[in-house]
Structures are given as C-alpha cells and as structure tokens.
Design a protein around this motif. Sequence first.
Motif, PDB file in Angstrom:
ATOM      1  N   ASN A  92      -0.653  16.491  -9.951  1.00 13.76           N
ATOM      2  CA  ASN A  92      -0.848  15.124 -10.110  1.00 13.76           C
ATOM      3  C   ASN A  92      -0.452  14.518 -11.466  1.00 13.76           C
ATOM      4  O   ASN A  92      -0.828  14.920 -12.439  1.00 13.76           O
ATOM      5  CB  ASN A  92      -2.447  15.073  -9.802  1.00 13.76           C
ATOM      6  CG  ASN A  92      -2.993  13.586 -10.034  1.00 13.76           C
ATOM      7  OD1 ASN A  92      -2.239  12.692 -10.306  1.00 13.76           O
ATOM      8  ND2 ASN A  92      -4.292  13.308  -9.680  1.00 13.76           N
ATOM      9  N   PRO A  93       0.457  13.639 -11.591  1.00 19.15           N
ATOM     10  CA  PRO A  93       0.928  13.040 -12.660  1.00 19.15           C
ATOM     11  C   PRO A  93      -0.156  12.130 -13.275  1.00 19.15           C
ATOM     12  O   PRO A  93       0.280  11.649 -14.270  1.00 19.15           O
ATOM     13  CB  PRO A  93       2.160  12.099 -11.867  1.00 19.15           C
ATOM     14  CG  PRO A  93       1.623  11.742 -10.810  1.00 19.15           C
ATOM     15  CD  PRO A  93       0.997  13.063 -10.012  1.00 19.15           C
TER      16      PRO A  93
ATOM     17  N   ARG B 256       2.850   2.309 -13.496  1.00 20.04           N
ATOM     18  CA  ARG B 256       4.523   2.416 -13.094  1.00 20.04           C
ATOM     19  C   ARG B 256       4.668   3.959 -12.762  1.00 20.04           C
ATOM     20  O   ARG B 256       5.639   4.126 -12.058  1.00 20.04           O
ATOM     21  CB  ARG B 256       5.067   2.424 -14.681  1.00 20.04           C
ATOM     22  CG  ARG B 256       5.235   0.972 -15.042  1.00 20.04           C
ATOM     23  CD  ARG B 256       6.189   0.824 -16.266  1.00 20.04           C
ATOM     24  NE  ARG B 256       5.407   1.255 -17.516  1.00 20.04           N
ATOM     25  CZ  ARG B 256       4.808   0.579 -18.461  1.00 20.04           C
ATOM     26  NH1 ARG B 256       4.623  -0.588 -18.040  1.00 20.04           N
ATOM     27  NH2 ARG B 256       4.290   0.990 -19.339  1.00 20.04           N
ATOM     28  N   ILE B 257       4.050   5.035 -13.099  1.00 17.70           N
ATOM     29  CA  ILE B 257       4.122   6.218 -12.575  1.00 17.70           C
ATOM     30  C   ILE B 257       3.527   6.285 -11.205  1.00 17.70           C
ATOM     31  O   ILE B 257       4.309   6.748 -10.506  1.00 17.70           O
ATOM     32  CB  ILE B 257       3.183   7.173 -13.795  1.00 17.70           C
ATOM     33  CG1 ILE B 257       3.847   7.350 -15.012  1.00 17.70           C
ATOM     34  CG2 ILE B 257       3.088   8.554 -12.950  1.00 17.70           C
ATOM     35  CD1 ILE B 257       2.884   7.987 -16.129  1.00 17.70           C
TER      36      ILE B 257
ATOM     37  N   VAL C  69       0.820  -1.087  -0.081  1.00 18.07           N
ATOM     38  CA  VAL C  69       0.081  -0.040  -0.015  1.00 18.07           C
ATOM     39  C   VAL C  69       1.038   1.255   0.048  1.00 18.07           C
ATOM     40  O   VAL C  69       1.771   1.392   0.890  1.00 18.07           O
ATOM     41  CB  VAL C  69      -1.047  -0.016   1.135  1.00 18.07           C
ATOM     42  CG1 VAL C  69      -1.803   1.449   1.085  1.00 18.07           C
ATOM     43  CG2 VAL C  69      -1.903  -1.284   1.215  1.00 18.07           C
ATOM     44  N   ARG C  70       0.758   1.966  -1.067  1.00 21.95           N
ATOM     45  CA  ARG C  70       1.430   3.247  -1.204  1.00 21.95           C
ATOM     46  C   ARG C  70       0.679   4.420  -1.194  1.00 21.95           C
ATOM     47  O   ARG C  70      -0.488   4.398  -1.643  1.00 21.95           O
ATOM     48  CB  ARG C  70       2.285   3.242  -2.377  1.00 21.95           C
ATOM     49  CG  ARG C  70       3.224   1.954  -2.280  1.00 21.95           C
ATOM     50  CD  ARG C  70       4.115   1.790  -3.482  1.00 21.95           C
ATOM     51  NE  ARG C  70       5.049   2.586  -3.772  1.00 21.95           N
ATOM     52  CZ  ARG C  70       6.206   2.843  -3.419  1.00 21.95           C
ATOM     53  NH1 ARG C  70       6.787   1.897  -2.615  1.00 21.95           N
ATOM     54  NH2 ARG C  70       6.983   3.949  -3.729  1.00 21.95           N
ATOM     55  N   VAL C  71       1.248   5.768  -0.894  1.00 27.69           N
ATOM     56  CA  VAL C  71       0.439   6.905  -1.185  1.00 27.69           C
ATOM     57  C   VAL C  71       1.210   7.834  -1.933  1.00 27.69           C
ATOM     58  O   VAL C  71       2.610   8.296  -1.793  1.00 27.69           O
ATOM     59  CB  VAL C  71       0.322   7.526   0.529  1.00 27.69           C
ATOM     60  CG1 VAL C  71      -0.343   8.905   0.306  1.00 27.69           C
ATOM     61  CG2 VAL C  71      -0.273   6.445   1.281  1.00 27.69           C
ATOM     62  N   LEU C  72       0.385   8.756  -2.972  1.00 23.81           N
ATOM     63  CA  LEU C  72       0.919   9.577  -3.814  1.00 23.81           C
ATOM     64  C   LEU C  72       0.177  11.106  -3.453  1.00 23.81           C
ATOM     65  O   LEU C  72      -0.807  11.054  -3.542  1.00 23.81           O
ATOM     66  CB  LEU C  72       0.785   9.140  -5.141  1.00 23.81           C
ATOM     67  CG  LEU C  72       0.971  10.399  -6.220  1.00 23.81           C
ATOM     68  CD1 LEU C  72       2.382  10.754  -6.262  1.00 23.81           C
ATOM     69  CD2 LEU C  72       0.597   9.768  -7.788  1.00 23.81           C
ATOM     70  N   ASP C  73       0.891  11.755  -2.581  1.00 24.11           N
ATOM     71  CA  ASP C  73       0.543  12.930  -1.899  1.00 24.11           C
ATOM     72  C   ASP C  73       0.623  14.025  -3.149  1.00 24.11           C
ATOM     73  O   ASP C  73       1.626  14.367  -3.378  1.00 24.11           O
ATOM     74  CB  ASP C  73       1.253  13.383  -0.884  1.00 24.11           C
ATOM     75  CG  ASP C  73       0.447  14.536  -0.094  1.00 24.11           C
ATOM     76  OD1 ASP C  73       0.260  15.528  -0.777  1.00 24.11           O
ATOM     77  OD2 ASP C  73       0.372  14.287   1.060  1.00 24.11           O
ATOM     78  N   VAL C  74      -0.345  14.762  -3.576  1.00 22.35           N
ATOM     79  CA  VAL C  74      -0.176  15.658  -4.603  1.00 22.35           C
ATOM     80  C   VAL C  74      -0.776  16.982  -4.238  1.00 22.35           C
ATOM     81  O   VAL C  74      -1.046  18.147  -4.813  1.00 22.35           O
ATOM     82  CB  VAL C  74      -0.954  15.326  -5.812  1.00 22.35           C
ATOM     83  CG1 VAL C  74      -0.468  14.086  -6.528  1.00 22.35           C
ATOM     84  CG2 VAL C  74      -2.423  15.199  -5.671  1.00 22.35           C
ATOM     85  N   THR C  75      -0.461  17.239  -2.941  1.00 18.30           N
ATOM     86  CA  THR C  75      -0.753  18.457  -2.335  1.00 18.30           C
ATOM     87  C   THR C  75       0.035  19.696  -2.584  1.00 18.30           C
ATOM     88  O   THR C  75      -0.641  20.847  -3.163  1.00 18.30           O
ATOM     89  CB  THR C  75      -0.600  18.410  -0.756  1.00 18.30           C
ATOM     90  OG1 THR C  75      -1.328  17.364  -0.007  1.00 18.30           O
ATOM     91  CG2 THR C  75      -0.838  19.732  -0.050  1.00 18.30           C
TER      92      THR C  75
ATOM     93  N   ALA D 117       6.196   4.779  -8.996  1.00 16.05           N
ATOM     94  CA  ALA D 117       7.615   5.693  -9.016  1.00 16.05           C
ATOM     95  C   ALA D 117       7.503   6.892  -8.191  1.00 16.05           C
ATOM     96  O   ALA D 117       8.434   7.437  -7.430  1.00 16.05           O
ATOM     97  CB  ALA D 117       7.941   5.921 -10.348  1.00 16.05           C
ATOM     98  N   GLU D 118       6.101   7.453  -8.054  1.00 18.05           N
ATOM     99  CA  GLU D 118       5.995   8.767  -7.545  1.00 18.05           C
ATOM    100  C   GLU D 118       5.433   8.609  -6.198  1.00 18.05           C
ATOM    101  O   GLU D 118       5.055   9.815  -5.544  1.00 18.05           O
ATOM    102  CB  GLU D 118       5.188   9.637  -8.403  1.00 18.05           C
ATOM    103  CG  GLU D 118       5.197   9.943  -9.913  1.00 18.05           C
ATOM    104  CD  GLU D 118       6.344  10.968  -9.882  1.00 18.05           C
ATOM    105  OE1 GLU D 118       6.387  11.851  -9.266  1.00 18.05           O
ATOM    106  OE2 GLU D 118       7.215  10.711 -10.882  1.00 18.05           O
ATOM    107  N   SER D 119       5.119   7.509  -5.757  1.00 20.93           N
ATOM    108  CA  SER D 119       4.326   7.316  -4.494  1.00 20.93           C
ATOM    109  C   SER D 119       5.614   6.897  -3.471  1.00 20.93           C
ATOM    110  O   SER D 119       6.564   6.614  -3.680  1.00 20.93           O
ATOM    111  CB  SER D 119       3.235   6.396  -4.447  1.00 20.93           C
ATOM    112  OG  SER D 119       3.549   5.089  -4.870  1.00 20.93           O
ATOM    113  N   VAL D 120       5.164   6.892  -2.191  1.00 23.68           N
ATOM    114  CA  VAL D 120       6.203   6.339  -1.007  1.00 23.68           C
ATOM    115  C   VAL D 120       5.204   4.948  -0.265  1.00 23.68           C
ATOM    116  O   VAL D 120       3.757   5.272  -0.515  1.00 23.68           O
ATOM    117  CB  VAL D 120       6.487   7.327  -0.110  1.00 23.68           C
ATOM    118  CG1 VAL D 120       7.313   8.348  -0.899  1.00 23.68           C
ATOM    119  CG2 VAL D 120       5.226   7.877   0.777  1.00 23.68           C
ATOM    120  N   PRO D 121       5.757   3.987   0.353  1.00 24.07           N
ATOM    121  CA  PRO D 121       4.841   3.226   1.242  1.00 24.07           C
ATOM    122  C   PRO D 121       4.206   3.700   2.115  1.00 24.07           C
ATOM    123  O   PRO D 121       4.487   4.992   2.718  1.00 24.07           O
ATOM    124  CB  PRO D 121       6.075   2.390   1.860  1.00 24.07           C
ATOM    125  CG  PRO D 121       7.450   2.520   0.885  1.00 24.07           C
ATOM    126  CD  PRO D 121       7.232   3.945   0.327  1.00 24.07           C
TER     127      PRO D 121
END
Length: 175
Positions: A109-110, A154-155, A99-105, A158-162
């Motif tokens: 947003n990619p 893939r994006i 489970v990963r989180v991509l924060d675009v604050t 690559a852009e998220s964190v655990p």
Amino acid sequence: MFLDDEEWKAKFQNFQAEAWRLERLPEYRVPQETEEFARFLAGERPAVTYDDDWQRLIRSHTASGRAMGRVHIVTRPLSDYLRFAFQYYAYSVKAGEDVRVLDVTDRENPLPDFQDFWIFDHSTVVLMHFDAEGRPVSRELYEGDPEPFRQAQRIAMAESVPLSEYLKGTASETI
C-alpha cells in the motif's frame, strides 16, 4: 475542530475547484445505507437512482466546472460492502465524479499511514474518523499543513485505475 452537520454540508456547497476523498475501509456502516445494504445482501439490486441528492450535487458541481473525485483503497476478495458500494459508485461516475480504485492485494500500500479524508480545493482537509466497525464517529477540520494530503492525493491518483477499468478486470469476482 470537529465539524457539525451544517459546517460539513457547507464544505460541499462552498468549494471552488475540487472536492476529493481517500477511502480505505472495507466497510462503512452509515445509517442511511443500512436498509439498502440488507436488500443487497438478500440479492436485490440497489434502489438508488441517477437522480438522488448526491448525484444532483455532483452534476451541479461538474456542470459549473468543479471536480469531485475519490480513490478507494481495496484488497481482494472484496467485502460484501465494497461490492455494494461499487454499484452506487457507478451512478456517481455517470453524474461526473472521478471514482478510482487502488487495489493493494498483490502489492504494498503506497499510503499506509493515511486515514480517510476529504480535501477541498487542495487546501482544506477534513479527517474522517470511524470506529473499528466502520461507523462514523466524527469529522475533524485538520489545522496543519495540507501538503502531505495533496501528496497522498497525487500518489493515489497515479497508482489507481478508474472504477470502470477495475470492474472490467475483476468482473468475475467483484459484483
């Protein structure tokens, strides 16, 4: 083609290598979470255990060498629902889900043009349809080229964190 419940469940039983999800909504109003979410809002801890059906499914798949994962795109401040969901996600991580989180604050947003979806074995895409309040409407088997969804995965990866890393970095404002 819209998937009924049995066809949907079969996707999780029959994938060979990987089941992966992109999530983008700040709130999902799924009936099976209504009571738990209300208790969370009242200040109670979730009653979920490490041994519910979803956790058993994850453990079974990962024990057999199959992978399960997701990336949730978020903005801060996190919604009450996301703070609630992240507590559940922690159990999924313990069971073996990535489970990963991509924060675009504070960034673009990619993946602005993607809706929620699951992709099974990098080839079968199921589009998840929700109404404006986050209630599930339908699940649609996508019949086009899965490559844009593989690229989105893939994006997102690559852009998220655990999840654990994200929670450490936002602990004071997250949960």
